[in-house]
Structure formats: C-alpha cells, structure tokens
Design a protein around this motif. Sequence first.
Motif, mmCIF file in Angstrom:
data_model
loop_
_atom_site.group_PDB
_atom_site.id
_atom_site.type_symbol
_atom_site.label_atom_id
_atom_site.label_comp_id
_atom_site.label_asym_id
_atom_site.label_seq_id
_atom_site.Cartn_x
_atom_site.Cartn_y
_atom_site.Cartn_z
ATOM 1 N N UNK A 121 -37.757 -2.209 -5.538
ATOM 2 C CA UNK A 121 -37.738 0.213 -4.953
ATOM 3 C C UNK A 121 -37.335 -0.318 -3.463
ATOM 4 N N UNK A 122 -37.693 -0.712 -2.515
ATOM 5 C CA UNK A 122 -37.249 -0.514 -1.404
ATOM 6 C C UNK A 122 -36.598 -1.780 -0.944
ATOM 7 N N UNK A 123 -35.267 -1.794 -0.265
ATOM 8 C CA UNK A 123 -34.446 -2.434 -0.113
ATOM 9 C C UNK A 123 -34.583 -3.064 1.446
ATOM 10 N N UNK A 124 -35.257 -3.552 1.650
ATOM 11 C CA UNK A 124 -35.551 -4.344 3.272
ATOM 12 C C UNK A 124 -34.407 -4.414 3.964
ATOM 13 N N UNK A 125 -33.687 -4.700 3.342
ATOM 14 C CA UNK A 125 -31.914 -5.223 3.964
ATOM 15 C C UNK A 125 -31.629 -4.388 4.436
ATOM 16 N N UNK A 126 -31.414 -3.071 3.753
ATOM 17 C CA UNK A 126 -30.910 -1.753 4.573
ATOM 18 C C UNK A 126 -31.512 -1.485 6.137
ATOM 19 N N UNK A 127 -30.390 -0.697 6.817
ATOM 20 C CA UNK A 127 -31.280 0.019 7.944
ATOM 21 C C UNK A 127 -31.565 0.773 8.061
ATOM 22 N N UNK A 132 -48.326 17.579 17.002
ATOM 23 C CA UNK A 132 -48.333 17.594 15.712
ATOM 24 C C UNK A 132 -47.175 17.437 14.436
ATOM 25 N N UNK A 133 -46.063 19.023 15.573
ATOM 26 C CA UNK A 133 -45.028 19.350 14.782
ATOM 27 C C UNK A 133 -43.860 17.761 14.320
ATOM 28 N N UNK A 134 -43.596 17.333 15.405
ATOM 29 C CA UNK A 134 -42.358 16.469 15.846
ATOM 30 C C UNK A 134 -43.034 15.545 15.135
ATOM 31 N N UNK A 135 -44.341 14.813 14.690
ATOM 32 C CA UNK A 135 -44.891 13.947 14.648
ATOM 33 C C UNK A 135 -44.485 13.887 12.837
ATOM 34 N N UNK A 136 -44.653 15.275 13.205
ATOM 35 C CA UNK A 136 -45.018 15.790 11.452
ATOM 36 C C UNK A 136 -42.923 15.665 10.671
ATOM 37 N N UNK A 137 -41.959 15.954 11.258
ATOM 38 C CA UNK A 137 -40.868 16.436 11.081
ATOM 39 C C UNK A 137 -40.645 14.821 10.798
ATOM 40 N N UNK A 138 -40.643 13.753 11.733
ATOM 41 C CA UNK A 138 -40.692 12.075 12.349
ATOM 42 C C UNK A 138 -41.570 11.427 10.988
ATOM 43 N N UNK A 139 -42.758 11.826 10.402
ATOM 44 C CA UNK A 139 -42.795 11.776 8.760
ATOM 45 C C UNK A 139 -41.716 11.555 7.944
ATOM 46 N N UNK A 140 -41.618 12.683 7.561
ATOM 47 C CA UNK A 140 -40.529 12.824 6.878
ATOM 48 C C UNK A 140 -39.313 12.388 6.601
ATOM 49 N N UNK A 141 -38.564 12.656 8.220
ATOM 50 C CA UNK A 141 -37.658 11.714 8.308
ATOM 51 C C UNK A 141 -37.718 10.318 7.365
ATOM 52 N N UNK A 142 -38.862 9.319 7.806
ATOM 53 C CA UNK A 142 -38.911 8.356 7.917
ATOM 54 C C UNK A 142 -39.158 8.056 7.129
ATOM 55 N N UNK A 143 -40.357 8.337 5.764
ATOM 56 C CA UNK A 143 -39.755 9.271 4.545
ATOM 57 C C UNK A 143 -38.858 8.967 3.891
ATOM 58 N N UNK A 144 -38.070 9.868 4.067
ATOM 59 C CA UNK A 144 -35.900 9.915 3.385
ATOM 60 C C UNK A 144 -35.405 8.606 3.969
ATOM 61 N N UNK A 172 -36.765 5.798 4.043
ATOM 62 C CA UNK A 172 -37.042 4.440 3.702
ATOM 63 C C UNK A 172 -36.701 4.366 2.696
ATOM 64 N N UNK A 173 -36.674 5.643 1.836
ATOM 65 C CA UNK A 173 -37.082 5.895 -0.034
ATOM 66 C C UNK A 173 -34.932 5.727 -0.509
ATOM 67 N N UNK A 174 -34.218 6.314 0.780
ATOM 68 C CA UNK A 174 -33.042 6.723 0.603
ATOM 69 C C UNK A 174 -32.149 4.943 -0.181
ATOM 70 N N UNK A 175 -31.077 5.683 -0.286
ATOM 71 C CA UNK A 175 -29.846 4.351 -0.600
ATOM 72 C C UNK A 175 -28.677 4.040 0.345
ATOM 73 N N UNK A 176 -28.296 3.650 0.535
ATOM 74 C CA UNK A 176 -26.905 3.223 1.523
ATOM 75 C C UNK A 176 -25.809 2.896 0.578
#
Length: 65
Positions: free
Chosen positions: A1-7, A45-57, A59-63
Amino acid sequence: MINFKESSTKTGLILLGSVIAGVFTGNSELVTVTVGESGAQIGGAIPAVAAAIIGVFDTLRKEKG
C-alpha cells in the motif's frame, strides 16, 4: 500500500517524525515565532498539526509518472 520508493513517502515520514518529536518535547504553545540572524523559526501546536496532516497526505498519495 505504501510505496517507500516515492520521494513523497519519504517526505511524509520525515514530517510525521518531526511532529512526534515535537509532541515528546512538550509543545504547549499554539504558535511560536522566533526571528534571529539566520531567519524565522516557527513552532507550536498548530504548525505541528499542519505538518502531521501534510505528512500523512504525502505518505499515502501516489505520485504520477
């Protein structure tokens, strides 16, 4: 599911790691900005939450391509 080869996956995991580190160091302020000779540092806290959301996105998106 998660492709670790994608940047984007690597970027997302780095962002999630930085959020986890911020939580363990006790980020209690909503937003902090420190301006110094080398530039501005943003934290809290707010920048940390934003970074978490971007990080999850990232990690899971397909290039494409």
